[in-house]
Write an enzyme that holds these catalytic residues in place. Structure first.
Site, short mmCIF file in Angstrom:
data_model
loop_
_atom_site.label_atom_id
_atom_site.label_comp_id
_atom_site.label_asym_id
_atom_site.label_seq_id
_atom_site.Cartn_x
_atom_site.Cartn_y
_atom_site.Cartn_z
CD GLU A 34 -1.39 32.65 0.52
OE1 GLU A 34 -0.45 33.47 0.68
OE2 GLU A 34 -1.70 31.79 1.36
NE ARG A 84 -6.39 25.16 -3.73
CZ ARG A 84 -5.68 25.46 -2.66
NH1 ARG A 84 -4.35 25.38 -2.68
NH2 ARG A 84 -6.28 25.85 -1.55
CD GLU A 105 -3.95 29.25 6.78
OE1 GLU A 105 -4.22 29.97 5.78
OE2 GLU A 105 -2.84 28.72 6.93
NE ARG A 160 -4.05 -1.88 0.30
CZ ARG A 160 -4.08 -2.95 -0.49
NH1 ARG A 160 -3.10 -3.14 -1.36
NH2 ARG A 160 -5.06 -3.82 -0.42
CD GLU A 171 -6.45 31.25 2.83
OE1 GLU A 171 -7.67 30.98 2.88
OE2 GLU A 171 -5.60 30.47 2.36
CB ALA A 181 -8.73 26.04 3.88
N PRO A 215 -9.14 8.81 2.33
CG PRO A 215 -10.84 7.78 3.54
CD PRO A 215 -10.56 8.96 2.66
#
Length: 199
Positions: free
Chosen positions: A149, A68, A97, A41, A101, A80, A119
């Site tokens: 940013e 992103r 944050e 894994r 931000e 975030a 997960p």
């Protein structure tokens, strides 16, 4: 009624670090499987993150449009950030944050949810907070706006409209989806929330 299989102990038989980066690392484990044998894994180790559903007195939520790179696209998100400051409690990270931000502070904080982003291959856990009683605040001393940013768009959107944007597919960031739906439910039904310092 079907019988549940007995719990299996998934022992790690061998482990190696494949990659070590400034934020994430990649680990390869060999794990004992039910019924005998083992399987490899690959997992991403991540410091975790926080996200903030900041709702003002007009029931508007603060959203960010941020580029992103893994997707090569802009996403609408919540304020975030990573839990990458050693020893900083997650609530303090959320407060920092929010100030960094969107230059806001909150007079009231609640812990909405904690969730694992993906997960199946990553241990990242995100704590999502509800921030209310908002007020303007200066960015923390020493903080410099840089990289993506510099290209942020900040909007305040009615919470109900933001929830609809989740269902329209306009908001796809996992923490934003979880946070907006949880905030709308919390404000509508007033469920029992965990202590703000829970994990």
């Amino acid at each position: 009624m079907p019988q549940q299989a007995p719990a299996h102990e998934y022992r790690v038989l061998a482990s190696e670090t494949v990659f070590e980066g400034p934020i994430i690392s990649l680990q390869r484990d060999t794990v004992a499987m039910p019924g005998g044998g083992d399987s490899v894994r690959d997992l991403v180790r991540h410091p975790g993150a926080v996200a903030v559903v900041a709702v003002d007195d007009e029931d508007r939520v603060v959203l960010l449009r941020q580029y992103r790179h893994p997707l090569g696209a802009y996403l609408w998100e919540l304020p975030a950030g990573l839990r990458d400051s050693d020893g900083e409690p997650p609530l303090e990270t959320a407060k920092r944050e929010l100030a960094e931000e969107v230059e806001l502070a909150a007079g009231r904080w609640s812990l909405l949810t904690t969730h694992y982003s993906s997960p199946g291959f990553c241990d990242e856990m995100v704590l999502v907070y509800l921030a209310e009683d908002l007020s303007p605040v200066a960015r923390p001393h020493g903080f410099t706006v840089q990289h993506e940013e510099l290209d942020l768009t900040v909007e305040r959107v009615p919470l109900a409209d933001a929830v609809q944007r989740v269902f329209d597919g306009d908001i796809r960031n996992a923490a934003a989806v979880v946070g907006l739906l949880a905030a709308a439910q919390a404000r509508a039904t007033r469920p029992r929330l965990r202590p703000v310092d829970a994990s």
